[in-house]
Scaffold this motif. Sequence first.
Motif, mmCIF file in Angstrom:
data_model
loop_
_atom_site.group_PDB
_atom_site.id
_atom_site.type_symbol
_atom_site.label_atom_id
_atom_site.label_comp_id
_atom_site.label_asym_id
_atom_site.label_seq_id
_atom_site.Cartn_x
_atom_site.Cartn_y
_atom_site.Cartn_z
ATOM 1 N N SER A 1 0.802 -1.222 0.000
ATOM 2 C CA SER A 1 0.000 0.000 0.000
ATOM 3 C C SER A 1 0.837 1.276 0.000
ATOM 4 O O SER A 1 0.305 2.359 0.277
ATOM 5 C CB SER A 1 -0.926 0.004 1.223
ATOM 6 O OG SER A 1 -0.159 -0.042 2.426
ATOM 7 N N ASP B 1 -3.129 6.333 -0.944
ATOM 8 C CA ASP B 1 -3.596 7.233 0.109
ATOM 9 C C ASP B 1 -4.909 6.721 0.693
ATOM 10 O O ASP B 1 -5.026 6.487 1.879
ATOM 11 C CB ASP B 1 -3.776 8.654 -0.432
ATOM 12 C CG ASP B 1 -2.492 9.455 -0.395
ATOM 13 O OD1 ASP B 1 -1.610 9.137 0.422
ATOM 14 O OD2 ASP B 1 -2.365 10.408 -1.179
ATOM 15 N N ARG C 1 -4.928 1.465 4.946
ATOM 16 C CA ARG C 1 -5.220 2.797 4.433
ATOM 17 C C ARG C 1 -6.688 3.131 4.682
ATOM 18 O O ARG C 1 -7.535 2.229 4.742
ATOM 19 C CB ARG C 1 -4.928 2.872 2.934
ATOM 20 C CG ARG C 1 -3.440 2.774 2.600
ATOM 21 C CD ARG C 1 -2.684 3.972 3.149
ATOM 22 N NE ARG C 1 -1.287 3.994 2.752
ATOM 23 C CZ ARG C 1 -0.292 3.550 3.514
ATOM 24 N NH1 ARG C 1 -0.551 3.041 4.722
ATOM 25 N NH2 ARG C 1 0.948 3.624 3.086
#
Length: 277
Positions: free
Chosen positions: A110, A114, A217
């Motif tokens: 990841s 974002d 995330r």
Amino acid sequence: MSTFTTRDGCPIEYREAGSGEQVLVLLHGWSQSQATFDHVVEPLAADRRVVTYDQRGHGRSGRPAGGARIATLAADLHDLLDHLGLERVDLLGHSMGASVLWSYLDTHGSNRVDRLVLLDQPSVCTRLPWMDAADAQAAGAILDMPGAEGFCRALLGEDSGAAREAFLRSMLSDDVPEDLVGWLLGENLAMDVDFGTRLLLDHVMQDWRDVLPRIDRPTLVVGGRSSHVDPASQEWIADRIPGSRLRVFGAEEGGSHFPFVEQPQTFVDELTGFLAR
């Protein structure tokens, strides 16, 4: 419209809209194309750069002889990010596109992500041999093994077009205008059915449940009350992704499998609110 070539020589068509440091990449579902996001790209691009693309074998991208696997589509996403020089992005996957994102996270991690948006996709599509009935119901498995085989045979049979149209209509609300259904069907039929059937079988045989707790995330999980995907399966996914947020659209909000087509502004409002956090 622009084109780049993947590591194995497949041309991929993509489009960009808007500008800014925040970048949102949208991944369409099985048998669809980037055009299905046309209703939401312009408002989303008001505050960010938006990238859409036709996954291999779909839309206007290449028709490769091989690569009919979710893992290959995840590698294509990695190639696209490299081609555009994108180091930090928000990612949205609709239907099979969510499976591509799970595969990408599983193999690439990841570091470039974002925020993540998972739109109306079970973590397991088919009741697999190691699942009991309770497991399958919780995960939202839509098919059993004979059903998966039967659908693939229908796609490859003489009535393939009718099977594809019936499948598409099952994912839409009953009151969707016929011209809109016809447009979506046209995008659907652009997919090469031989490649698409092999990809579908790979897709519905995946089990992504072990990936969910490892997602680190901010994540928005989206379902629909009138979708063919049980909204309880989306709640199940959200419960297993640490700190994730769940949004289930009601029928009056376009809560089918295609909320961004049926009620685009409602969808944009929800998505931009999440991306602004």
